[in-house]
Design a protein around this motif. Structure first.
Motif, mmCIF file in Angstrom:
data_model
loop_
_atom_site.group_PDB
_atom_site.id
_atom_site.type_symbol
_atom_site.label_atom_id
_atom_site.label_comp_id
_atom_site.label_asym_id
_atom_site.label_seq_id
_atom_site.Cartn_x
_atom_site.Cartn_y
_atom_site.Cartn_z
ATOM 1 N N PRO A 10 48.708 45.014 41.117
ATOM 2 C CA PRO A 10 49.658 45.210 40.022
ATOM 3 C C PRO A 10 49.449 44.128 38.968
ATOM 4 O O PRO A 10 49.214 42.964 39.303
ATOM 5 C CB PRO A 10 51.027 45.059 40.711
ATOM 6 C CG PRO A 10 50.752 44.142 41.863
ATOM 7 C CD PRO A 10 49.344 44.419 42.312
ATOM 8 N N ASN A 11 49.522 44.507 37.703
ATOM 9 C CA ASN A 11 49.240 43.532 36.645
ATOM 10 C C ASN A 11 50.200 43.697 35.482
ATOM 11 O O ASN A 11 50.461 44.809 35.021
ATOM 12 C CB ASN A 11 47.807 43.714 36.128
ATOM 13 C CG ASN A 11 47.532 42.814 34.930
ATOM 14 O OD1 ASN A 11 47.434 41.600 35.061
ATOM 15 N ND2 ASN A 11 47.442 43.402 33.740
ATOM 16 N N PHE A 12 50.709 42.563 35.019
ATOM 17 C CA PHE A 12 51.491 42.546 33.786
ATOM 18 C C PHE A 12 51.202 41.245 33.046
ATOM 19 O O PHE A 12 51.565 40.158 33.482
ATOM 20 C CB PHE A 12 52.989 42.664 34.062
ATOM 21 C CG PHE A 12 53.834 42.571 32.816
ATOM 22 C CD1 PHE A 12 53.743 43.550 31.822
ATOM 23 C CD2 PHE A 12 54.689 41.512 32.614
ATOM 24 C CE1 PHE A 12 54.492 43.458 30.660
ATOM 25 C CE2 PHE A 12 55.454 41.417 31.458
ATOM 26 C CZ PHE A 12 55.356 42.387 30.482
ATOM 27 N N ARG A 19 40.509 38.402 35.353
ATOM 28 C CA ARG A 19 39.052 38.421 35.546
ATOM 29 C C ARG A 19 38.663 37.666 36.816
ATOM 30 O O ARG A 19 37.825 38.124 37.606
ATOM 31 C CB ARG A 19 38.350 37.828 34.317
ATOM 32 C CG ARG A 19 36.819 37.907 34.413
ATOM 33 C CD ARG A 19 36.137 37.443 33.138
ATOM 34 N NE ARG A 19 36.242 38.451 32.075
ATOM 35 C CZ ARG A 19 37.054 38.348 31.022
ATOM 36 N NH1 ARG A 19 37.838 37.282 30.887
ATOM 37 N NH2 ARG A 19 37.088 39.293 30.107
ATOM 38 N N ALA A 20 39.272 36.507 37.038
ATOM 39 C CA ALA A 20 38.996 35.748 38.259
ATOM 40 C C ALA A 20 39.435 36.529 39.489
ATOM 41 O O ALA A 20 38.757 36.513 40.531
ATOM 42 C CB ALA A 20 39.702 34.395 38.204
ATOM 43 N N CYS A 21 40.565 37.219 39.396
ATOM 44 C CA CYS A 21 41.069 38.021 40.509
ATOM 45 C C CYS A 21 40.088 39.136 40.870
ATOM 46 O O CYS A 21 39.710 39.300 42.041
ATOM 47 C CB CYS A 21 42.428 38.607 40.122
ATOM 48 S SG CYS A 21 43.116 39.785 41.312
ATOM 49 N N GLY A 45 45.977 42.424 26.436
ATOM 50 C CA GLY A 45 44.583 42.828 26.622
ATOM 51 C C GLY A 45 44.132 42.878 28.063
ATOM 52 O O GLY A 45 42.924 43.009 28.334
ATOM 53 N N SER A 46 45.058 42.787 29.006
ATOM 54 C CA SER A 46 44.688 42.819 30.422
ATOM 55 C C SER A 46 43.933 44.086 30.790
ATOM 56 O O SER A 46 42.966 44.048 31.557
ATOM 57 C CB SER A 46 45.943 42.716 31.296
ATOM 58 O OG SER A 46 46.630 41.519 31.096
ATOM 59 N N LEU A 81 44.053 51.810 55.004
ATOM 60 C CA LEU A 81 44.496 50.417 54.958
ATOM 61 C C LEU A 81 44.690 49.996 53.507
ATOM 62 O O LEU A 81 43.846 50.294 52.649
ATOM 63 C CB LEU A 81 43.486 49.487 55.633
ATOM 64 C CG LEU A 81 43.167 49.769 57.104
ATOM 65 C CD1 LEU A 81 42.184 48.717 57.639
ATOM 66 C CD2 LEU A 81 44.423 49.812 57.956
ATOM 67 N N LEU A 82 45.784 49.294 53.246
ATOM 68 C CA LEU A 82 46.119 48.854 51.892
ATOM 69 C C LEU A 82 46.142 47.330 51.833
ATOM 70 O O LEU A 82 46.843 46.692 52.633
ATOM 71 C CB LEU A 82 47.496 49.396 51.494
ATOM 72 C CG LEU A 82 47.732 50.899 51.687
ATOM 73 C CD1 LEU A 82 49.213 51.232 51.509
ATOM 74 C CD2 LEU A 82 46.869 51.698 50.717
ATOM 75 N N PHE A 83 45.397 46.762 50.901
ATOM 76 C CA PHE A 83 45.383 45.307 50.720
ATOM 77 C C PHE A 83 45.958 45.007 49.342
ATOM 78 O O PHE A 83 45.373 45.371 48.317
ATOM 79 C CB PHE A 83 43.964 44.759 50.835
ATOM 80 C CG PHE A 83 43.905 43.256 50.956
ATOM 81 C CD1 PHE A 83 44.237 42.623 52.137
ATOM 82 C CD2 PHE A 83 43.507 42.477 49.882
ATOM 83 C CE1 PHE A 83 44.184 41.244 52.256
ATOM 84 C CE2 PHE A 83 43.452 41.099 49.987
ATOM 85 C CZ PHE A 83 43.788 40.471 51.179
ATOM 86 N N PHE A 84 47.131 44.370 49.324
ATOM 87 C CA PHE A 84 47.797 44.044 48.069
ATOM 88 C C PHE A 84 47.343 42.670 47.589
ATOM 89 O O PHE A 84 47.343 41.702 48.363
ATOM 90 C CB PHE A 84 49.314 44.054 48.242
ATOM 91 C CG PHE A 84 49.891 45.422 48.476
ATOM 92 C CD1 PHE A 84 50.072 46.298 47.416
ATOM 93 C CD2 PHE A 84 50.253 45.836 49.751
ATOM 94 C CE1 PHE A 84 50.604 47.564 47.618
ATOM 95 C CE2 PHE A 84 50.781 47.097 49.975
ATOM 96 C CZ PHE A 84 50.959 47.962 48.897
ATOM 97 N N VAL A 85 46.982 42.598 46.312
ATOM 98 C CA VAL A 85 46.555 41.345 45.697
ATOM 99 C C VAL A 85 47.285 41.198 44.367
ATOM 100 O O VAL A 85 47.264 42.115 43.545
ATOM 101 C CB VAL A 85 45.030 41.331 45.455
ATOM 102 C CG1 VAL A 85 44.610 40.051 44.746
ATOM 103 C CG2 VAL A 85 44.266 41.483 46.772
ATOM 104 N N ASP A 86 47.929 40.064 44.150
ATOM 105 C CA ASP A 86 48.560 39.810 42.852
ATOM 106 C C ASP A 86 47.498 39.444 41.821
ATOM 107 O O ASP A 86 46.498 38.786 42.153
ATOM 108 C CB ASP A 86 49.579 38.682 42.955
ATOM 109 C CG ASP A 86 50.895 39.146 43.556
ATOM 110 O OD1 ASP A 86 51.011 40.356 43.846
ATOM 111 O OD2 ASP A 86 51.805 38.310 43.729
ATOM 112 N N SER A 87 47.737 39.832 40.579
ATOM 113 C CA SER A 87 46.720 39.634 39.543
ATOM 114 C C SER A 87 46.597 38.190 39.080
ATOM 115 O O SER A 87 45.703 37.875 38.300
ATOM 116 C CB SER A 87 47.020 40.530 38.332
ATOM 117 O OG SER A 87 48.318 40.276 37.830
ATOM 118 N N ASP A 88 47.470 37.307 39.555
ATOM 119 C CA ASP A 88 47.318 35.888 39.241
ATOM 120 C C ASP A 88 46.812 35.109 40.447
ATOM 121 O O ASP A 88 47.033 33.902 40.569
ATOM 122 C CB ASP A 88 48.632 35.285 38.731
ATOM 123 C CG ASP A 88 49.790 35.457 39.704
ATOM 124 O OD1 ASP A 88 49.576 36.037 40.797
ATOM 125 O OD2 ASP A 88 50.907 35.009 39.386
#
Length: 327
Positions: A10-12, A19-21, A45-46, A81-88
């Motif tokens: 998820p990204n906001f 980009r690093a993520c 611009g994400s 399988l779901l792997f959640f990653v925050d965009s920061d």
């Protein structure tokens, strides 16, 4: 057998870190079959950054918050399988591989922790915040804990059985979700799944965030109390009820009790501050080993302010809890 994993981001407005993520996700030793970036109406611009990578970009029609974005990401994937990653954040190269290894038949969710250093080091406030989050969550390894979806692996079947994330919540949605995980599954917190986090670098916004998150807790606890009263079974309801304080270690209990007394006994402020710092001596020793005496002293001051913001938030959230209980 290699089970397919879908990564959901998820990204906001995280152009600074996205980009690093996504680079870190692309470098995983256990390659995901799907990477879905759910852009929640960003204005920085994400979305254009996401288009640079081999991933699926889903753009939300309105800003719905992280819970809505994660739920939409799940709907757009098919992997079991779901792997959640925050965009920061940027997960370590072996994060997914280690999480999959720990996901046994009786494990519903594997959650990682933050590394002790930030993704981008922007000063002492961020350094304190990331160091404390690492210290706090590492101490939770091997114990019953609330959910953290910044770097977590969960079976799709378990996610769906729990009912997904509550899209009415903008804060605390991961904690609330953790109370609905079926009790027959274990929730594992592990320091073998690591991720670097880019946190708030300014003191004012950090304290405001601490206040806001704490303010949501009383209402969530009240909702959980009602579920317990109605005979809720098969969920970790105690993890978001007043009984949760029994899960805190002694230093956290003393810190909270002393901080709650500050508004009641203002003349005793220096003594209470001393009690809070003494109760957190293990964290302060960790801060010293991590970055030296200067950082330890800085972390001490920020920690006192952060605990004060937390207590103010809890007090401000009490009317919301009363409204929930009165329904």
């Amino acid at each position: 057998m290699v089970e397919p994993v879908a990564v959901i981001v998820p990204n906001f407005n995280k152009a600074k870190t996205l980009r690093a993520c996504l680079t870190a996700i692309a470098g995983q030793s256990y390659r995901p079959v799907e990477v879905v970036v759910v852009d929640d109406c960003s204005t920085d611009g994400s979305a254009d950054i996401a288009r640079e990578f081999d991933c699926r970009l889903v753009e939300m029609p309105v800003n719905g918050g992280p819970a809505a974005a994660r739920n939409e990401g799940v709907r757009c994937t098919t992997a079991p399988l779901l792997f959640f990653v925050d965009s920061d954040t940027a997960p370590a190269p072996d994060a997914i591989a280690n999480a999959v290894r720990l996901l046994g038949d009786d494990v519903g969710m594997v959650q990682g922790i933050y590394e002790p250093y930030p993704l981008f080091d922007d000063g002492p406030v961020e350094a304190y915040r990331v160091a404390f989050e690492h210290f706090w969550r590492r101490r939770a390894v091997g114990r019953e804990t609330g959910a953290l979806l910044a770097a977590s692996l969960i079976r799709r079947s378990v996610f769906e059985e729990a009912g997904g994330l509550d899209e009415r919540l903008r804060d605390g949605e991961d904690d609330e979700f953790g109370t609905r995980l079926p009790a027959r599954y274990r929730l594992i917190a592990t320091d073998r799944v690591l991720t670097r986090h880019d946190d708030e670098e300014r003191l004012g916004p950090l304290l405001a965030e601490q206040f806001t998150r704490a303010r949501t807790k009383p209402a969530l606890m009240a909702r959980t109390l009602l579920r317990q009263r109605d005979g809720a079974r098969g969920a970790r309801v105690a993890m978001m009820s007043p009984a949760r304080f029994a899960h805190l270690d002694r230093s956290a209990q003393v810190t909270l009790a002393a901080a709650l007394l500050v508004p009641v006994l203002p003349p005793a402020l220096p003594l209470l501050c001393g009690v809070i710092l003494l109760a957190n001596h293990e964290f302060l020793r960790f801060a010293y080993r991590l970055r030296g005496v200067g950082f330890m002293l800085t972390a001490s001051g920020i920690h006192l302010l952060a605990q004060g913001a937390l207590v103010c938030g809890l007090i401000a959230g009490l009317p919301g809890a009363v409204r929930v209980l009165a329904r």
